[in-house]
Write a protein that holds these residues in place. Structure first.
Motif, PDB file in Angstrom:
ATOM      1  N   GLN A 199       0.837  -1.192   0.000  1.00 16.04           N
ATOM      2  CA  GLN A 199       0.000   0.000   0.000  1.00 16.04           C
ATOM      3  C   GLN A 199       0.876   1.249   0.000  1.00 16.04           C
ATOM      4  N   LYS A 200       1.976   1.195   0.740  1.00 15.50           N
ATOM      5  CA  LYS A 200       2.916   2.331   0.796  1.00 15.50           C
ATOM      6  C   LYS A 200       3.532   2.548  -0.590  1.00 15.50           C
ATOM      7  N   GLU A 201       3.852   1.442  -1.234  1.00 16.40           N
ATOM      8  CA  GLU A 201       4.442   1.530  -2.570  1.00 16.40           C
ATOM      9  C   GLU A 201       3.431   2.145  -3.543  1.00 16.40           C
ATOM     10  N   PHE A 202       2.157   1.790  -3.363  1.00 17.87           N
ATOM     11  CA  PHE A 202       1.094   2.327  -4.218  1.00 17.87           C
ATOM     12  C   PHE A 202       1.000   3.841  -4.020  1.00 17.87           C
ATOM     13  N   MET A 203       0.968   4.282  -2.761  1.00 19.52           N
ATOM     14  CA  MET A 203       0.894   5.725  -2.464  1.00 19.52           C
ATOM     15  C   MET A 203       2.091   6.450  -3.065  1.00 19.52           C
ATOM     16  N   GLU A 204       3.268   5.847  -2.878  1.00 13.74           N
ATOM     17  CA  GLU A 204       4.511   6.506  -3.314  1.00 13.74           C
ATOM     18  C   GLU A 204       4.666   6.524  -4.829  1.00 13.74           C
ATOM     19  N   SER A 205       3.863   5.729  -5.526  1.00 13.25           N
ATOM     20  CA  SER A 205       3.946   5.736  -6.994  1.00 13.25           C
ATOM     21  C   SER A 205       3.365   7.031  -7.573  1.00 13.25           C
ATOM     22  N   GLY A 206       2.627   7.782  -6.713  1.00 12.82           N
ATOM     23  CA  GLY A 206       2.116   9.069  -7.187  1.00 12.82           C
ATOM     24  C   GLY A 206       0.640   9.303  -6.940  1.00 12.82           C
ATOM     25  N   LEU A 207       0.058   8.558  -6.014  1.00 13.32           N
ATOM     26  CA  LEU A 207      -1.358   8.754  -5.715  1.00 13.32           C
ATOM     27  C   LEU A 207      -1.581  10.048  -4.939  1.00 13.32           C
ATOM     28  N   ASP A 208      -2.755  10.619  -5.148  1.00 15.42           N
ATOM     29  CA  ASP A 208      -3.199  11.764  -4.340  1.00 15.42           C
ATOM     30  C   ASP A 208      -4.070  11.299  -3.185  1.00 15.42           C
ATOM     31  N   ASP A 209      -4.638  10.105  -3.309  1.00 15.29           N
ATOM     32  CA  ASP A 209      -5.538   9.605  -2.294  1.00 15.29           C
ATOM     33  C   ASP A 209      -5.628   8.088  -2.422  1.00 15.29           C
ATOM     34  N   PHE A 210      -6.082   7.450  -1.374  1.00 16.63           N
ATOM     35  CA  PHE A 210      -6.295   6.007  -1.403  1.00 16.63           C
ATOM     36  C   PHE A 210      -7.574   5.705  -0.647  1.00 16.63           C
ATOM     37  N   GLN A 211      -8.419   4.881  -1.243  1.00 24.25           N
ATOM     38  CA  GLN A 211      -9.642   4.449  -0.571  1.00 24.25           C
ATOM     39  C   GLN A 211      -9.747   2.935  -0.673  1.00 24.25           C
ATOM     40  N   GLU A 212     -10.126   2.326   0.457  1.00 27.35           N
ATOM     41  CA  GLU A 212     -10.340   0.882   0.429  1.00 27.35           C
ATOM     42  C   GLU A 212     -11.657   0.558  -0.246  1.00 27.35           C
ATOM     43  N   LYS A 213     -11.680  -0.528  -0.994  1.00 31.07           N
ATOM     44  CA  LYS A 213     -12.955  -0.985  -1.538  1.00 31.07           C
ATOM     45  C   LYS A 213     -13.771  -1.576  -0.379  1.00 31.07           C
ATOM     46  N   PRO A 214     -15.087  -1.525  -0.407  1.00 26.64           N
ATOM     47  CA  PRO A 214     -15.884  -1.028  -1.518  1.00 26.64           C
ATOM     48  C   PRO A 214     -15.937   0.499  -1.563  1.00 26.64           C
ATOM     49  N   LEU A 215     -15.906   1.046  -2.773  1.00 29.80           N
ATOM     50  CA  LEU A 215     -16.044   2.481  -2.941  1.00 29.80           C
ATOM     51  C   LEU A 215     -17.504   2.844  -2.717  1.00 29.80           C
ATOM     52  N   THR A 216     -17.736   3.923  -1.998  1.00 34.47           N
ATOM     53  CA  THR A 216     -19.095   4.414  -1.782  1.00 34.47           C
ATOM     54  C   THR A 216     -19.162   5.846  -2.305  1.00 34.47           C
ATOM     55  N   THR A 217     -20.377   6.356  -2.442  1.00 33.09           N
ATOM     56  CA  THR A 217     -20.515   7.738  -2.912  1.00 33.09           C
ATOM     57  C   THR A 217     -19.853   8.729  -1.948  1.00 33.09           C
ATOM     58  N   PRO A 218     -20.033   8.587  -0.610  1.00 32.08           N
ATOM     59  CA  PRO A 218     -19.320   9.502   0.301  1.00 32.08           C
ATOM     60  C   PRO A 218     -17.797   9.450   0.140  1.00 32.08           C
ATOM     61  N   LYS A 219     -17.234   8.255  -0.077  1.00 29.40           N
ATOM     62  CA  LYS A 219     -15.776   8.144  -0.279  1.00 29.40           C
ATOM     63  C   LYS A 219     -15.388   8.862  -1.563  1.00 29.40           C
ATOM     64  N   LEU A 220     -16.212   8.698  -2.585  1.00 25.32           N
ATOM     65  CA  LEU A 220     -15.941   9.335  -3.870  1.00 25.32           C
ATOM     66  C   LEU A 220     -15.999  10.857  -3.736  1.00 25.32           C
ATOM     67  N   VAL A 221     -16.973  11.353  -3.001  1.00 25.86           N
ATOM     68  CA  VAL A 221     -17.082  12.807  -2.787  1.00 25.86           C
ATOM     69  C   VAL A 221     -15.852  13.324  -2.042  1.00 25.86           C
ATOM     70  N   SER A 222     -15.338  12.558  -1.097  1.00 25.58           N
ATOM     71  CA  SER A 222     -14.135  13.010  -0.362  1.00 25.58           C
ATOM     72  C   SER A 222     -12.931  13.075  -1.307  1.00 25.58           C
ATOM     73  N   ILE A 223     -12.869  12.166  -2.275  1.00 23.67           N
ATOM     74  CA  ILE A 223     -11.797  12.224  -3.286  1.00 23.67           C
ATOM     75  C   ILE A 223     -11.979  13.487  -4.122  1.00 23.67           C
ATOM     76  N   LEU A 224     -13.213  13.783  -4.481  1.00 24.20           N
ATOM     77  CA  LEU A 224     -13.496  14.919  -5.350  1.00 24.20           C
ATOM     78  C   LEU A 224     -13.181  16.251  -4.679  1.00 24.20           C
ATOM     79  N   HIS A 225     -13.219  16.280  -3.359  1.00 26.71           N
ATOM     80  CA  HIS A 225     -12.830  17.511  -2.663  1.00 26.71           C
ATOM     81  C   HIS A 225     -11.357  17.827  -2.899  1.00 26.71           C
ATOM     82  N   LYS A 226     -10.568  16.801  -3.122  1.00 29.28           N
ATOM     83  CA  LYS A 226      -9.139  17.018  -3.422  1.00 29.28           C
ATOM     84  C   LYS A 226      -8.999  17.669  -4.791  1.00 29.28           C
ATOM     85  N   LEU A 227      -9.926  17.346  -5.670  1.00 23.33           N
ATOM     86  CA  LEU A 227      -9.922  17.926  -7.005  1.00 23.33           C
ATOM     87  C   LEU A 227     -10.108  19.424  -6.898  1.00 23.33           C
ATOM     88  N   ASN A 228     -11.013  19.821  -6.015  1.00 22.03           N
ATOM     89  CA  ASN A 228     -11.294  21.226  -5.804  1.00 22.03           C
ATOM     90  C   ASN A 228     -10.066  21.940  -5.261  1.00 22.03           C
TER      91      ASN A 228
END
Lengths: 152, 156
Positions: free
Chosen positions: A120-149
């Motif tokens: 997981q650390k290697e995944f983050m260090e590859s260049g991710l802005d965020d990480f969410q565990e599955k299952p993805l939910t709409t609230p998790k998706l909205v929290s990712i989208l706040h980073k977009l803003n």
């Protein structure tokens, strides 16, 4: 999701342009685009529908290589939802490659719970802005989208 | 009186769902899935679950095929199938199936073939139960929609 709810959400994350369009409308809004990168058909369908319900245009590819090829041919997206375990090219390799290509999209890793913290650390260090565990939910998706803003 | 048929079927659906939540067969993620369904995709849940059944049966066949090999040793490949099964099961809220996948993966990581065989049998059992119950749910839903589609005759 109704168009009113979509507008409210888009105002909330600051991507709805209210100027010069009486009261604001989705036609004036910046169209957010997203890419779903996942080899599993169930997750592809669910994640795409979640994005669609939030008013986000999206495309789906089956592995990291298809994501890289899509960018190589000139496509770009505001948001990339990147699965970790995929055949041909996994999420770690794909994220690294996309960053090397200069892709500045928000890339959110979305993966099944793994006890391998090193992976997981290697995944983050590859260049991710965020990480969410599955299952993805709409609230998790909205929290990712706040980073977009914040990134805009 | 036909409207009461739709109401009764609605109650049957909710009772079945409550049972499946109570048994831990389904979890909150199934509710998330239902909330994605709308007028533009009125059969979304059924469509996703159908894809899940199709993919799951391929994965189960692959897992059984691997374990039945005389010289089986590819636990890594087994882990890949299990990760996929876990991911899709958790995405539709199939909690018990997902939990068995977790135990199966643990046995696989220990190269425990006997443990894997036991886990596979349990997984097939849980999957079968889930499939039957979800088919029952969709059947009731179909009946309900048919019943609700019948109108009372106009009274002049």
């Amino acid at each position: 999701m109704s168009s009113t709810n979509t507008e409210n959400w888009m105002k909330d994350i600051g991507v709805l342009d209210l100027t010069g369009v009486g009261g604001g409308s989705t036609s004036a809004a910046k169209k957010i685009t997203a890419l779903v990168v996942d080899d599993d058909s169930v997750n592809q369908t669910i994640h795409s529908k979640m994005l669609e319900n939030l008013g986000i245009q999206n495309q789906v590819v089956r592995n990291g290589k298809e994501a890289v090829d899509l960018h190589s041919s000139g496509n770009n997206f505001d948001l990339i939802l990147m699965d970790m375990d995929m055949p041909v090219m996994n999420g770690i390799e794909a994220t690294r490659k996309l960053r090397e290509m200069g892709v500045r999209s928000i890339i959110a890793g979305v993966s099944t719970c793994t006890r391998d913290e090193r992976e997981q650390k290697e995944f983050m260090e590859s260049g991710l802005d965020d990480f969410q565990e599955k299952p993805l939910t709409t609230p998790k998706l909205v929290s990712i989208l706040h980073k977009l803003n914040k990134k805009c | 009186m036909l409207g009461l048929g739709a109401d009764r079927l609605w109650a049957d659906m909710n009772r079945l769902l409550a049972l499946l939540f109570h048994q831990g067969v389904l979890d909150e993620q199934f509710v998330q899935l239902q909330q994605l369904q709308d007028e533009s995709s009125p059969n979304f849940v059924c469509e996703v679950v159908t894809i899940y059944f199709h993919e799951s049966e391929k994965l189960l066949k692959n897992l059984r095929g691997l374990l039945m090999e005389r010289e089986f040793s590819d636990y890594k490949k087994m882990g890949i199938h299990l990760n996929q099964f876990m991911g899709s099961s958790s995405s539709i809220g199939a909690k018990r199936v997902r939990n068995v996948c977790v135990a199966f993966r643990a046995a696989s990581e220990q190269n425990n073939r006997a443990g894997c065989l036991r886990a596979l049998e349990l997984l097939e059992h849980e999957y079968c139960y889930l499939k039957n119950k979800l088919h029952e749910l969709f059947h009731i839903e179909q009946q309900r929609l048919l019943a609700a589609g019948v109108r009372y005759p106009m009274q002049n």
